[in-house]
Design a protein around this motif. Sequence first.
Motif, PDB file in Angstrom:
ATOM      1  N   UNK A  45       0.827  -1.206   0.000  1.00 20.05           N
ATOM      2  CA  UNK A  45       0.000   0.000   0.000  1.00 20.05           C
ATOM      3  C   UNK A  45       0.863   1.259   0.000  1.00 20.05           C
ATOM      4  N   UNK A  46       0.431   2.208  -0.819  1.00 27.87           N
ATOM      5  CA  UNK A  46       1.173   3.464  -0.938  1.00 27.87           C
ATOM      6  C   UNK A  46       0.905   4.421   0.211  1.00 27.87           C
ATOM      7  N   UNK A  47      -0.192   4.233   0.890  1.00 29.07           N
ATOM      8  CA  UNK A  47      -0.504   5.118   1.998  1.00 29.07           C
ATOM      9  C   UNK A  47      -1.980   5.098   2.321  1.00 29.07           C
ATOM     10  N   UNK A  48      -2.437   6.193   2.876  1.00 29.76           N
ATOM     11  CA  UNK A  48      -3.835   6.305   3.266  1.00 29.76           C
ATOM     12  C   UNK A  48      -4.709   6.591   2.045  1.00 29.76           C
ATOM     13  N   UNK A  49      -5.994   6.710   2.326  1.00 22.07           N
ATOM     14  CA  UNK A  49      -6.967   7.038   1.276  1.00 22.07           C
ATOM     15  C   UNK A  49      -6.552   8.316   0.542  1.00 22.07           C
ATOM     16  N   UNK A  50      -6.861   8.353  -0.763  1.00 21.96           N
ATOM     17  CA  UNK A  50      -6.594   9.491  -1.644  1.00 21.96           C
ATOM     18  C   UNK A  50      -5.103   9.664  -1.938  1.00 21.96           C
ATOM     19  N   UNK A  51      -4.330   8.581  -1.783  1.00 24.80           N
ATOM     20  CA  UNK A  51      -2.941   8.663  -2.228  1.00 24.80           C
ATOM     21  C   UNK A  51      -2.905   8.775  -3.749  1.00 24.80           C
ATOM     22  N   UNK A  52      -3.894   8.154  -4.412  1.00 27.53           N
ATOM     23  CA  UNK A  52      -4.035   8.263  -5.859  1.00 27.53           C
ATOM     24  C   UNK A  52      -4.946   9.451  -6.185  1.00 27.53           C
ATOM     25  N   UNK A  53      -4.838   9.926  -7.392  1.00 29.26           N
ATOM     26  CA  UNK A  53      -5.648  11.056  -7.852  1.00 29.26           C
ATOM     27  C   UNK A  53      -7.108  10.637  -7.986  1.00 29.26           C
ATOM     28  N   UNK A  54      -8.001  11.402  -7.351  1.00 30.91           N
ATOM     29  CA  UNK A  54      -9.443  11.166  -7.450  1.00 30.91           C
ATOM     30  C   UNK A  54     -10.053  12.285  -8.298  1.00 30.91           C
ATOM     31  N   UNK A  55     -10.814  11.895  -9.305  1.00 29.04           N
ATOM     32  CA  UNK A  55     -11.560  12.873 -10.105  1.00 29.04           C
ATOM     33  C   UNK A  55     -13.038  12.538  -9.976  1.00 29.04           C
ATOM     34  N   UNK A  56     -13.841  13.504  -9.602  1.00 27.33           N
ATOM     35  CA  UNK A  56     -15.266  13.269  -9.392  1.00 27.33           C
ATOM     36  C   UNK A  56     -15.945  12.864 -10.700  1.00 27.33           C
ATOM     37  N   UNK A  57     -16.790  11.850 -10.625  1.00 28.92           N
ATOM     38  CA  UNK A  57     -17.545  11.409 -11.813  1.00 28.92           C
ATOM     39  C   UNK A  57     -18.402  12.541 -12.354  1.00 28.92           C
ATOM     40  N   UNK A  58     -18.882  13.416 -11.453  1.00 32.35           N
ATOM     41  CA  UNK A  58     -19.694  14.555 -11.888  1.00 32.35           C
ATOM     42  C   UNK A  58     -18.892  15.498 -12.772  1.00 32.35           C
ATOM     43  N   UNK A  59     -17.611  15.733 -12.397  1.00 31.60           N
ATOM     44  CA  UNK A  59     -16.771  16.627 -13.195  1.00 31.60           C
ATOM     45  C   UNK A  59     -16.521  16.041 -14.576  1.00 31.60           C
ATOM     46  N   UNK A  60     -16.356  14.734 -14.643  1.00 27.37           N
ATOM     47  CA  UNK A  60     -16.150  14.104 -15.956  1.00 27.37           C
ATOM     48  C   UNK A  60     -17.455  14.141 -16.752  1.00 27.37           C
ATOM     49  N   UNK A  61     -18.571  13.911 -16.094  1.00 27.70           N
ATOM     50  CA  UNK A  61     -19.881  13.979 -16.757  1.00 27.70           C
ATOM     51  C   UNK A  61     -20.099  15.369 -17.352  1.00 27.70           C
ATOM     52  N   UNK A  62     -19.713  16.396 -16.611  1.00 27.68           N
ATOM     53  CA  UNK A  62     -19.873  17.777 -17.078  1.00 27.68           C
ATOM     54  C   UNK A  62     -18.729  18.218 -17.970  1.00 27.68           C
TER      55      UNK A  62
END
Length: 747
Positions: A273-290
């Motif tokens: 494991x690289x670390x805690x939650x959100x160590x990877x880039x999170x992009x909101x599905x809403x932002x991609x939808x829009x």
Amino acid sequence: MRNKFIKKTLLYSGLSIILSIFLSFTYIFFPQLPESFDSNLRDTLFKIRGEIPNNETVFIIDIDEKSLQTLGQWPWSRDKISKILENLTNAEIGLIAFDVVFAEEDRTSPHKIFNQYNVKMDNIPNYDEIFAKTVASTPTILGYQFELEKDNEHVSKNAPSIPAIFVERNKNPEQNYLITATGTILNIPIVQDNAYSSGFFNNIPDESGIIRSVPLIISYDDAIYPSLALEVLRIITDTKRVDINYDPYGVKNVKLNNITIPTDRHGRILVNFRGKEKNFKYISALDIYNDKFNKEYIEGKVGLVGTSAAGLLDLRATPFESVYPGVEVHANVIDNIITGDFIYKASWIDGANLAIIFGLSIVVMLAITFTPFWYNPVITMIFLGTTLYGVYYALFTEGLVFNIFYPLVTIVAAAVIATLLDYFFEIKQEEAIKKKFASKVSKEVMDSLLLDPDNSTFSATQKEITVFFSDVRNFTNISESMPNATVLIEFLNEYMDPMTDIIIKEKGTVDKFIGDAIMAYWNAPGNVPDHAERAVVATLNQLHLIDELNKKVRQDPRFENTVKMSDKMGVDPIEIGIGLNTGVAVAGEMGSSQRSDYTVIGDPVNLGARLESLCKYYNSKCNISSFTKEQLTGSYIYRFIDLVTVKGKSEPIAIWQIHDYDRDESEHKLYKTSKQRLKDELELYHKAIELYKTAKFKEALEIFKDVNNWEDKSNKNIYDIYIERCEHYIEEPPTDFNGVFIHTTKG
């Protein structure tokens, strides 16, 4: 000493091997017992290491709370998901993978609603068809789930199609090490059939409920299927054939073209494991939808569609935290494989763990055994710290997963056992020291010495002591009368044992035995405030005991010749003379670095020895100096012996003889006369001494001769000495007479 060292080494080595065998037996046959402890310890190492960056090949398309609030509750209509896929594809994403399964038809699809109300119209949108076409036209792979717990008849038995070959190499046909599924939860057929591929997203926690490993492959219906992460990597690497390599212990690794992924024997990858939650880039599905996202960032990358929303129940526990999005677990696996940053249990790791148990057990136990007792906690902590660092280094530098629990238990167990044994042997050694010391000092002195933590008691220092010397008269004749050396030693022991007991009982310290002589002292090393008094009491008690010893010797057939010899000489078998002196001497541990002893030296000691040797000259049984007499408070019968200068000294010293305790007539008597008769004799004697000291030799001579004619006089030699001196001084009167007699010999 060498034999003792070898025996101790063999004993502790044997015990360490027994401990190792016990722990190894537990490790081999009961591996589940400490597994949770071991895993928790490794989780702690992850937390100590902290977070490390990922290579940013993977990012998360997050069905988050913001998306749910705007686009509605999950599941969304498939046209919305299609739009998200299209926007990602237009941004030239490398690959899209779903950590969700579309197991039911879209209930919001217009054609579904129209059919429900039997409305017949052309060109009614079918969101499932739209979504299926979008999946087929975009770089999308689907996710699904295997049923693992039981063979549920309501679960689908269909299997997904995987456009790859899985080859098992060196597998034992009689054993199946892989996790075996009993059913599938697939996407609806129209969507599943239009996908290029798919992978299962089962995350299986261990018994403690924490995700630490993820299966890369699962066996179902005699076929092998890849996980979502493995399928993503297979597609990225354009691998057509996946090799699953076995060794005698199970699965060894999974190979994708030039990438070899080490696994455990069940085909699971241990997640680094690289670390805690959100160590990877999170992009909101809403932002991609829009279509409001950084298109340059996602270009050529892998997007995992999943959720961080608590309500969608895809949260897991990991070594870093108890609430962790399941989709990010897959992101970690993909990142581990891409970067080659694996952690794994090599096939030889069990053998290495057993070797570590044996090695640590022996080394720790011997290290603790042959170092001072108070170093034990330090040594234990050093071994614990070094072992933890070694495990940490191996885990995060070499990727090797060693067992942590057993080495630590081995160190602690070996340290505890060695410490307990050391303590046991310390007690035995202390008892041996006590037993040895008990033959030289009193219990009170011995206990005070053992309680002295810094051994300051043994440091050389000036101290007032009372020194004791005793000697057996006619010992040369006694030794010649003995039939052999063994009987002579037995004779000496008959005498020495009770004499020593008396000294020790009166808190004295026996310094040494010199043939038939005993040297002892009081007030060293322990403090004895009434040391002079106790020395005199011990002396008189010894003299009292001589009568009983002589009776015992006369009744013992071993000493028959000695008795005959003593009777012929007109003496008892055992007669002793004792000298006591009090003064400031040097007391301390003296000798070489190889051998030393606690003793006393100085003028008071030398004078004590001279006083003992003068017993024969004055025919007394106990000579004491005026320095000793001045400190006595008990009732004793004294006789002034002489005012002399001994060899090597110029200052005159008054010598006194102690006849006995001055007690009632019921007390045992040392002389064959009543105490009153002895006092009468001494009264006349001391009167003559006073006349002698004032140079009235004629008057003194008359008294000395008168007492010397008594049949029951207590001392013949002393009167002969003073009669001879008086007659000499009458014939040759001295000038400036001071009553001092000069001894030119030691005795």
